[in-house]
Design an enzyme around this catalytic site. Structure first.
Site, PDB file in Angstrom:
ATOM      1  CB  CYS A  84      -3.877  -4.110   1.542  1.00 35.90           C
ATOM      2  SG  CYS A  84      -2.697  -4.395   0.234  1.00 35.90           S
TER       3      CYS A  84
ATOM      4  CG  HIS B 250       2.214  15.133   4.895  1.00 32.86           C
ATOM      5  ND1 HIS B 250       2.240  15.407   3.549  1.00 32.86           N
ATOM      6  CD2 HIS B 250       1.327  14.124   5.051  1.00 32.86           C
ATOM      7  CE1 HIS B 250       1.394  14.618   2.923  1.00 32.86           C
ATOM      8  NE2 HIS B 250       0.822  13.824   3.812  1.00 32.86           N
TER       9      HIS B 250
ATOM     10  CB  SER C  79      -1.038   0.047   1.108  1.00 28.60           C
ATOM     11  OG  SER C  79      -2.032   0.990   0.747  1.00 28.60           O
TER      12      SER C  79
END
Length: 127
Positions: A88, A73, A68
């Site tokens: 996943c 940030h 995935s």
């Protein structure tokens, strides 16, 4: 689509400021930690935002995983970081690897304060 979604909001990061402002360096560290955790990077992208009157611009580093994604940030003006690790669990349970990756990133940023969340995704609702 069963999987594990880990998030962390970090405040008061005591790491070298370069980790919060240098997209290339942060992205390389993310890819290395993905590999060390046993997950598989398939692509990656880093972006540095412009400086502001409050200080140097932050960065976003994203690693697409076969399992995935990882997204980071940074906000250097407040020494804050948000982390997002989603795996996943199609074919195998990658939850322990996701947690290992999250732990490695927490160690990198040396936060003074951490708010972590964990969400099991795709599970059938209770009847």
């Amino acid at each position: 689509m069963n999987g594990l979604h880990l998030t962390a909001d970090l405040r008061g990061c005591r790491c070298d400021l370069d980790w919060l402002t240098n997209a290339e360096r942060l992205l390389a560290a993310c890819v290395q930690r993905v590999q060390a955790s046993g997950l598989q990077a398939v692509a990656h992208l880093g972006h540095r935002f412009p400086d502001t009157p409050q200080g140097p611009g932050g960065v976003t580093a994203t690693v697409l995983l076969a399992e995935s994604h990882l997204c980071v940030h940074t906000w250097p003006e407040s020494r804050s970081v948000s982390l997002d690790v989603y795996v996943c669990n199609f074919g195998a349970d990658h939850s322990a690897r996701a947690q290992q990756l999250m732990d490695a990133l927490l160690a990198l940023f040396e936060p003074g304060e951490v708010l972590q969340r964990s969400v099991e995704r795709g599970a059938a609702p209770a009847a």
